[in-house]
Write an enzyme that holds these catalytic residues in place. Structure first.
Site, PDB file in Angstrom:
ATOM      1  N   ASN A  71       0.812  -1.220   0.000  1.00  0.00           N
ATOM      2  CA  ASN A  71       0.000   0.000   0.000  1.00  0.00           C
ATOM      3  C   ASN A  71       0.842   1.266   0.000  1.00  0.00           C
ATOM      4  O   ASN A  71       0.415   2.304  -0.469  1.00  0.00           O
ATOM      5  CB  ASN A  71      -0.958   0.014   1.198  1.00  0.00           C
ATOM      6  CG  ASN A  71      -0.300  -0.418   2.483  1.00  0.00           C
ATOM      7  OD1 ASN A  71       0.286  -1.498   2.577  1.00  0.00           O
ATOM      8  ND2 ASN A  71      -0.376   0.429   3.488  1.00  0.00           N
TER       9      ASN A  71
ATOM     10  N   SER B 267     -11.002  -4.987  -0.257  1.00  0.00           N
ATOM     11  CA  SER B 267     -11.776  -3.985   0.485  1.00  0.00           C
ATOM     12  C   SER B 267     -12.510  -3.072  -0.479  1.00  0.00           C
ATOM     13  O   SER B 267     -11.893  -2.537  -1.412  1.00  0.00           O
ATOM     14  CB  SER B 267     -10.814  -3.180   1.355  1.00  0.00           C
ATOM     15  OG  SER B 267     -11.499  -2.103   1.947  1.00  0.00           O
TER      16      SER B 267
ATOM     17  N   CYS C 108      -3.088   4.416   8.154  1.00  0.00           N
ATOM     18  CA  CYS C 108      -3.127   3.928   9.528  1.00  0.00           C
ATOM     19  C   CYS C 108      -1.895   4.341  10.331  1.00  0.00           C
ATOM     20  O   CYS C 108      -1.953   4.400  11.540  1.00  0.00           O
ATOM     21  CB  CYS C 108      -3.256   2.415   9.547  1.00  0.00           C
ATOM     22  SG  CYS C 108      -4.512   1.833   8.447  1.00  0.00           S
TER      23      CYS C 108
ATOM     24  N   GLN D  12      -4.914  -3.713  -2.226  1.00  0.00           N
ATOM     25  CA  GLN D  12      -4.483  -2.623  -3.110  1.00  0.00           C
ATOM     26  C   GLN D  12      -4.458  -3.000  -4.584  1.00  0.00           C
ATOM     27  O   GLN D  12      -4.291  -2.132  -5.429  1.00  0.00           O
ATOM     28  CB  GLN D  12      -3.089  -2.117  -2.685  1.00  0.00           C
ATOM     29  CG  GLN D  12      -3.081  -1.395  -1.351  1.00  0.00           C
ATOM     30  CD  GLN D  12      -3.849  -0.071  -1.370  1.00  0.00           C
ATOM     31  OE1 GLN D  12      -4.182   0.477  -2.430  1.00  0.00           O
ATOM     32  NE2 GLN D  12      -4.148   0.454  -0.197  1.00  0.00           N
TER      33      GLN D  12
END
Ligand SMILES: Cc1ncc(COP(=O)(O)O)c(C=O)c1O
Length: 385
Positions: A150, A198, A324, A178
């Site tokens: 990512n 996701s 994050c 990703q």
């Protein structure tokens, strides 16, 4: 001021077509897909269609798709579910550059008595497959290695890794959050057992994900409760999220070519110009095997956070690490694993593009970024005199 959004590895805009598809599901078609009545059945059929759309993008059977609450849940389920189904094996292999959704779970396993091996990477973020081969043994329950990083966009040779892992009798999971929608996948012909994705990384809403579970893979459910998702993930379905993700998968299949041509052209233009116009910078990641949308550059002697703030004044959104980890002043664990020097790791910026970016946005950034870098360097005590 117009927003120029170059932070698509953090999250993406919901596609208009996706929004259109999910809008009726809030106030008109709001039934519970598990209900016996016709109204509920209508919703159940929409989930079935989303499952087919996702399976078509991944090249697998609809029955191999399990909808989850996010990429993190898919990763957690893959790891915990595999280990619960293979209680006699006590070793897990991963890499030092995984997303925290994998790395944190693996580190926690060490506290529970598992042997966890974190494979290192070279200065371009590449793995040594011979090292993986040496670590694989009869005690290995699971190998979990991301498809694409990512932060740098580096793509690992996951198909080759999956075959190696299968030949040694372990389960292979890949965090493909990703990469889905950016390169074509055909899971039917691959040795990948479990794959996470996701929704919000491919223009679907936040809060929905998928865990692909190859037919026959032994996996204990992580969420217990109702019988949803054929008993593999309990909990009333996030219907708008799932339907939106299905539509996003359909659009991703149509737009794959554009991701690889237009987006890559814009990324390459931005990267080349910044590398030429800004002295003392370096590209982070494998230049030959990278996501077409990601560019991670270290600008020596200055802080990534300062660059971000200056870019923000022009409406340009980028990132100085993964979503994050930003907020902490620690340099990224990915860049540290690659041995990027401290001064360069601190000044790293990730630009991640999507099909919604334009050439004007890239040109505008090329126009302003070198001046930002110069201005910050004039103030920096770290620039060698
Ligand atoms: C590689 C990778 N894995 C997992 C995740 C977590 O996904 P989610 O935000 O859906 O939980 C992310 C999000 O940034 C990611 O980039």
């Amino acid at each position: 001021m117009k927003t120029i959004y170059f932070d698509n590895n953090a999250t993406t805009k919901v596609a208009e077509e996706v929004l259109e598809e999910i809008q009726p599901l809030f106030c008109d078609l709001y039934g519970n897909p598990s209900s016996m009545h016709t109204f509920g059945g209508q919703i159940g059929r929409r989930i079935g269609r989303a499952r087919e759309q996702a399976a078509a993008l991944l090249g697998c059977e609809p029955s191999e798709i399990v909808f989850t609450g996010c990429g993190t849940e898919s990763d957690n389920t893959a790891i915990s579910g595999t280990l619960a189904a293979a209680p006699n094996k006590r070793k897990v292999i991963t890499t030092r550059v995984e997303h925290p959704a994998v790395l944190t779970v693996c580190r926690e396993l060490e506290n529970r008595g598992y042997t966890v091996v974190e494979l290192g990477v070279d200065s371009q973020g590449r793995l040594d497959l011979a090292e993986l081969g040496r670590e694989l043994d009869d005690n290995t329950a699971l190998v979990t290695i991301m498809y694409a990083n990512n932060e740098t966009g580096t793509v690992f040779p996951v198909e080759e890794i999956a075959r190696l892992v299968r030949s040694k009798g372990a389960v292979f999971h890949t965090d493909a959050v990703q990469i889905v929608g950016k390169i074509p996948l055909n899971l039917k012909d691959s040795a990948i057992d479990l794959l996470s994705l996701s929704g919000h990384k491919l223009h679907a809403p936040k809060g929905v994900g998928i865990l692909y579970v190859r037919k026959g893979t032994r996996l204990s459910p992580f969420m217990l409760g109702g019988h949803q998702e054929a008993g593999r993930r309990a909990g009333t379905e996030n219907v708008p999220g799932i339907v939106g993700l299905g539509k996003a998968c359909e659009l991703a299949a149509v737009n794959l070519q554009e991701e690889n041509s237009k987006v890559k052209y814009l990324r390459d233009k931005l990267e080349k110009a910044l590398m030429e116009k800004c002295p003392d910078c370096r590209l982070n990641g494998d230049p030959d095997n990278r996501l077409p949308n990601t560019c991670n550059i270290s600008f020596e002697y200055i802080e990534g956070e300062a660059i971000l703030l200056m870019l923000d004044k022009y409406g340009i959104c980028a990132s100085s690490g993964s979503a994050c980890t930003s907020g902490s002043l620690e340099p990224s664990h990915v860049l540290r694993a690659m041995g990027v020097p401290f001064t360069a790791a601190h000044g790293s910026i990730r630009f991640s593009l999507s099909r919604y970016n334009t050439e004007e946005e890239v040109d505008f950034t090329i126009e302003h970024m070198p001046a930002i870098v110069n201005q910050l360097r004039e103030l920096s005590p770290f620039v060698p005199k």
